[in-house]
Design a protein around this motif. Structure first.
Motif, mmCIF file in Angstrom:
data_model
loop_
_atom_site.group_PDB
_atom_site.id
_atom_site.type_symbol
_atom_site.label_atom_id
_atom_site.label_comp_id
_atom_site.label_asym_id
_atom_site.label_seq_id
_atom_site.Cartn_x
_atom_site.Cartn_y
_atom_site.Cartn_z
ATOM 1 N N MET A 84 52.201 -28.366 24.708
ATOM 2 C CA MET A 84 51.216 -27.855 25.614
ATOM 3 C C MET A 84 51.021 -28.413 26.883
ATOM 4 O O MET A 84 51.366 -29.675 26.979
ATOM 5 N N LYS A 85 50.675 -27.669 28.176
ATOM 6 C CA LYS A 85 50.715 -28.415 29.327
ATOM 7 C C LYS A 85 49.667 -27.734 30.062
ATOM 8 O O LYS A 85 49.023 -26.719 29.744
ATOM 9 N N GLU A 86 49.476 -28.249 31.194
ATOM 10 C CA GLU A 86 48.566 -27.497 32.294
ATOM 11 C C GLU A 86 48.736 -26.090 32.502
ATOM 12 O O GLU A 86 49.454 -25.674 32.684
ATOM 13 N N LEU A 87 47.466 -25.225 32.597
ATOM 14 C CA LEU A 87 47.392 -23.871 32.528
ATOM 15 C C LEU A 87 47.760 -23.179 31.419
ATOM 16 O O LEU A 87 47.558 -21.927 31.545
ATOM 17 N N ASP A 88 48.162 -23.779 30.393
ATOM 18 C CA ASP A 88 48.135 -22.934 28.998
ATOM 19 C C ASP A 88 47.011 -22.689 28.531
ATOM 20 O O ASP A 88 46.033 -23.266 28.628
ATOM 21 N N VAL A 89 46.965 -21.367 27.899
ATOM 22 C CA VAL A 89 45.790 -20.832 27.201
ATOM 23 C C VAL A 89 45.567 -21.294 25.783
ATOM 24 O O VAL A 89 46.656 -21.308 25.260
ATOM 25 N N VAL A 90 44.499 -22.064 25.310
ATOM 26 C CA VAL A 90 44.398 -22.415 24.068
ATOM 27 C C VAL A 90 43.264 -21.892 23.361
ATOM 28 O O VAL A 90 42.404 -21.324 23.904
ATOM 29 N N ARG A 91 43.168 -22.157 21.758
ATOM 30 C CA ARG A 91 42.032 -21.854 21.144
ATOM 31 C C ARG A 91 41.689 -23.039 20.318
ATOM 32 O O ARG A 91 42.660 -23.757 19.860
ATOM 33 N N LEU A 92 40.444 -23.121 19.935
ATOM 34 C CA LEU A 92 39.923 -24.449 19.253
ATOM 35 C C LEU A 92 40.164 -23.882 17.576
ATOM 36 O O LEU A 92 39.862 -22.906 17.450
#
Length: 61
Positions: free
Chosen positions: A1-9
């Motif tokens: 994962m890196k900056e500006l990636d969309v993630v979810r908890l």
């Protein structure tokens, strides 16, 4: 994962429910990320330092 990636908890964390989406705004050390979490309307819920094990990648940019 890196900056500006969309993630979810993947689980409840810091008062935010599992499944909530957010965007990584800063990577600290590969194990913790500053994430801006948003509600279903796109409004910011909070910006929280989150451990990588609590995040799942939704979309990489």
């Amino acid at each position: 994962m890196k900056e500006l990636d969309v993630v979810r908890l993947v689980g409840d964390f810091a008062g935010i429910s599992a499944g909530t989406k957010g965007t990584i705004v800063l990577e600290y050390d590969g194990t913790h990320f500053e994430v801006e979490f948003v509600d279903t309307m796109g409004d910011t819920i909070d910006v929280i330092t989150t451990p990588s094990e609590m995040l799942a990648l939704v979309e990489s940019v």
